[in-house]
Design a protein around this motif. Structure first.
Motif, short mmCIF file in Angstrom:
data_model
loop_
_atom_site.label_atom_id
_atom_site.label_comp_id
_atom_site.label_asym_id
_atom_site.label_seq_id
_atom_site.Cartn_x
_atom_site.Cartn_y
_atom_site.Cartn_z
N ALA A 1 0.83 -1.21 0.00
CA ALA A 1 0.00 0.00 0.00
C ALA A 1 0.86 1.26 0.00
CB ALA A 1 -0.92 -0.02 1.22
N ASN A 2 1.93 1.27 0.80
CA ASN A 2 2.71 2.50 0.89
C ASN A 2 3.61 2.69 -0.33
OD1 ASN A 2 2.35 4.51 2.80
ND2 ASN A 2 4.41 4.27 3.64
N PHE A 3 4.04 1.59 -0.95
CA PHE A 3 4.81 1.74 -2.18
C PHE A 3 3.93 2.37 -3.26
CE2 PHE A 3 6.19 0.30 -6.37
CZ PHE A 3 7.50 0.79 -6.39
N ARG A 4 2.70 1.94 -3.35
CA ARG A 4 1.77 2.52 -4.33
C ARG A 4 1.56 4.01 -4.03
NH1 ARG A 4 -1.74 0.62 -8.06
NH2 ARG A 4 -1.29 -1.55 -7.44
N CYS B 1 11.64 4.39 -10.29
CA CYS B 1 11.04 3.06 -10.39
C CYS B 1 10.81 2.66 -11.85
CB CYS B 1 9.73 3.01 -9.61
SG CYS B 1 9.95 3.14 -7.82
N GLN B 2 10.39 3.61 -12.64
CA GLN B 2 10.18 3.31 -14.06
C GLN B 2 11.49 2.92 -14.73
OE1 GLN B 2 8.26 6.95 -15.27
NE2 GLN B 2 6.19 6.19 -14.78
N GLU B 3 12.57 3.61 -14.36
CA GLU B 3 13.89 3.25 -14.89
C GLU B 3 14.29 1.83 -14.48
OE1 GLU B 3 16.43 6.26 -13.37
OE2 GLU B 3 15.64 7.84 -14.69
N ALA B 4 13.85 1.43 -13.27
CA ALA B 4 14.16 0.09 -12.77
C ALA B 4 13.14 -0.95 -13.23
CB ALA B 4 14.23 0.11 -11.24
N ASP C 1 3.88 -4.78 -9.16
CA ASP C 1 4.96 -5.73 -8.92
C ASP C 1 5.23 -5.96 -7.44
OD1 ASP C 1 5.61 -6.06 -11.68
OD2 ASP C 1 6.61 -4.11 -11.62
N ILE C 2 4.69 -5.09 -6.58
CA ILE C 2 4.98 -5.18 -5.14
C ILE C 2 3.72 -5.65 -4.43
CG2 ILE C 2 5.85 -3.94 -3.12
CD1 ILE C 2 7.81 -4.12 -5.51
N LYS C 3 3.69 -6.94 -4.14
CA LYS C 3 2.52 -7.55 -3.51
C LYS C 3 2.76 -7.93 -2.06
CE LYS C 3 0.72 -9.47 -7.86
NZ LYS C 3 1.72 -8.82 -8.74
N GLY C 4 4.05 -8.03 -1.66
CA GLY C 4 4.35 -8.43 -0.29
C GLY C 4 5.84 -8.34 -0.01
N LEU C 5 6.25 -8.86 1.13
CA LEU C 5 7.65 -8.78 1.55
C LEU C 5 8.60 -9.45 0.57
CD1 LEU C 5 7.63 -9.41 5.42
CD2 LEU C 5 8.05 -7.28 4.20
N GLU C 6 8.13 -10.47 -0.10
CA GLU C 6 8.99 -11.19 -1.04
C GLU C 6 9.41 -10.32 -2.22
OE1 GLU C 6 4.69 -11.85 -2.26
OE2 GLU C 6 5.85 -11.84 -0.37
N ASP C 7 8.75 -9.18 -2.40
CA ASP C 7 9.07 -8.29 -3.52
C ASP C 7 9.92 -7.09 -3.11
OD1 ASP C 7 7.46 -9.80 -5.37
OD2 ASP C 7 5.69 -8.90 -4.44
N LEU C 8 10.35 -7.07 -1.86
CA LEU C 8 11.09 -5.91 -1.34
C LEU C 8 12.34 -5.61 -2.18
CD1 LEU C 8 11.28 -3.78 0.94
CD2 LEU C 8 12.58 -5.46 2.26
N ASP C 9 13.04 -6.65 -2.60
CA ASP C 9 14.29 -6.45 -3.34
C ASP C 9 14.09 -5.74 -4.69
OD1 ASP C 9 15.82 -7.60 -1.40
OD2 ASP C 9 15.90 -9.57 -2.32
N LYS C 10 12.87 -5.73 -5.19
CA LYS C 10 12.61 -5.08 -6.48
C LYS C 10 12.62 -3.56 -6.36
CE LYS C 10 9.58 -8.90 -7.90
NZ LYS C 10 8.17 -9.27 -8.25
N ILE C 11 12.44 -3.06 -5.14
CA ILE C 11 12.29 -1.62 -4.92
C ILE C 11 13.66 -0.95 -4.91
CG2 ILE C 11 11.47 0.14 -3.30
CD1 ILE C 11 9.38 -1.87 -2.34
#
Length: 436
Positions: free
Chosen positions: A28-31, A44-47, A53-63
């Motif tokens: 929620a806070n990433f959005r 983020c767009q550059e990355a 793409d961010i649904k939970g803790l398992e996606d933290l490394d993408k940020i």
């Protein structure tokens, strides 16, 4: 009334519940940040990362990480995620290098901050019957207002005395019967010195606990403060960019600081590669704010070095514990090719009976680094016999060499000749021109 926890349902939640809550709040806070902060959205767009793409803790490394340079480039309001009409308070960092870092808070953000520092107060044994003397500075610095808010939320009587006027601080401790002291550790040590100089002892004041943060300090310094002020000394961690004091707090066990994980996700990373490290390995601390609205930084690299410990704490809190910062990647001194942290030097001094009043002088002569440590003697160690001073200097040089693996010249100076600080102590004077 004696409290064990301020919010037991949060501070003692199961790891499964905590992980689920963190994941939901992260998404929620990433959005929120992506949709409201243009600078970060472009990053983020550059990355190649979107909120989907961010649904939970398992996606933290993408940020992508956020660094202090990002804050300087967006000065003053470029990373704010709400309209300025929603911002009710501004704080700023000390601005020792370049422009100050400006941060904002909504009313809800301040409520969260108060909640976090109230947890710290309860963890050190405080309740509504306590009198909290806040000797952190008030103003743009987050220290004073941070613990003040938590003490008010808990229902304590607050003395907002701020820093300075040291004898008056002690007079207030006596007359108003303060039970909890909040200030920097170096100022707490100075208060202990002044108490003794006034012909008083810890029995003449009523302190039971002290909450000391905003600068590095050692276990040796903790014991010295506890003895000189007759209290238990607790650490508190925070930084302006993330919130202020109360991001993490020490419980009665004094074995690491519990991170308020329902509001912040903490990681340790390899400072060179950025790869996440497992709990128990020393690395750079990284924080993500998952409930803040005005200034919610994603994966902020703090430059602080620490270790995370998820072993069960006997206090009953389930939040992960972080060590005291073991130095910083950016205040680490490289002297003649050797990495030196001021905290290492402080530890050696206090183990050898010297107070935490010292200055590190680094210079360069004929393309070679010079390294001198000026150390203030105690009244007991002071001597006007040159040979005795030289003996003590050589002894201390040998002790430092065994820890630092580099020789430092030690110069002992008379008591009270090194300037005292009522805020963050200035320890390092580096006159080398290492960067053009």
């Amino acid at each position: 009334m004696s409290l064990k926890y301020f919010q037991p349902e949060k501070e003692c939640m199961s790891l499964e519940e905590l992980r689920k809550l963190q994941g939901e709040r992260l998404a929620a806070n990433f959005r929120h940040v992506y949709e409201n902060v243009e600078y970060y959205r472009k990053r983020c767009q550059e990355a190649g990362v979107t909120p989907d793409d961010i649904k939970g803790l398992e996606d933290l490394d993408k940020i992508p990480f956020t660094c202090k340079d990002d804050l300087r480039q967006t000065y003053p309001y470029g990373l704010f995620a709400v309209p300025m009409s929603k911002v009710v308070r501004i704080h700023a960092s000390s601005g020792t290098t370049g422009k100050q870092i400006v941060v904002g808070y909504t009313k809800e953000d301040l409520d969260i901050w108060d909640e976090c520092t109230a947890r710290q107060l309860v963890a050190v044994g405080a309740d509504e019957n306590d009198i909290v003397q806040v000797a952190y500075g008030y103003g743009l610095f987050t220290g004073g207002f941070g613990v003040h808010g938590g003490a008010t939320r808990l229902g304590c009587q607050v003395i907002p005395i701020s820093s300075g006027n040291t004898q008056r601080q002690i007079t207030f401790m006596q007359d108003l019967k303060s039970t909890v002291l909040c200030c920097t550790p170096s100022y707490a040590a100075y208060l202990g010195e002044t108490l003794k100089e006034m012909g008083l002892t810890p029995d003449d004041i009523h302190l039971k606990a002290g909450i000391f943060g905003a600068e590095p300090w050692t276990e040796e310094m903790r014991r010295d403060i506890e003895k000189s002020l007759g209290l238990k000394a607790y650490d508190i961690y925070g930084l302006t960019e993330v919130m202020g004091p109360g991001v993490a707090y020490e419980c009665a066990e004094q074995k690491g600081m519990h991170v308020n994980e329902d509001h912040f996700i903490i990681e340790t990373i390899d400072p060179k590669t950025g790869k996440r490290l497992p709990d128990g390995e020393k690395g750079e601390l990284v924080f993500t704010a998952i409930t803040k609205q005005a200034f919610p930084l994603m994966r902020f690299r703090t430059k602080d070095i620490g270790v995370l410990n998820r072993a069960k704490c006997s206090c009953g809190r389930t939040f992960v514990r972080m060590s005291k910062p073991m130095g910083r990647t950016d205040d680490m001194l490289i002297i003649r090719g050797v990495n030196v942290f001021p905290s290492q030097i402080e530890g050696v001094l206090m183990q050898n009976g010297y107070p935490a009043n010292y200055e590190i002088h680094v210079g360069r002569e004929n393309n070679t680094d010079t390294f001198e440590i000026k150390v203030e003697m105690t009244a007991e160690k002071f001597s006007d016999v040159i040979s005795e001073i030289n003996r003590q200097e050589k002894q201390l040089e040998s002790a430092l060499l065994s820890v630092l693996q580099i020789k430092a010249k030690v110069t002992l100076v008379a008591p009270k000749t090194i300037a005292r600080s009522e805020g963050k102590a200035k320890r390092v004077i580096d006159t080398r021109k290492l960067h053009d």
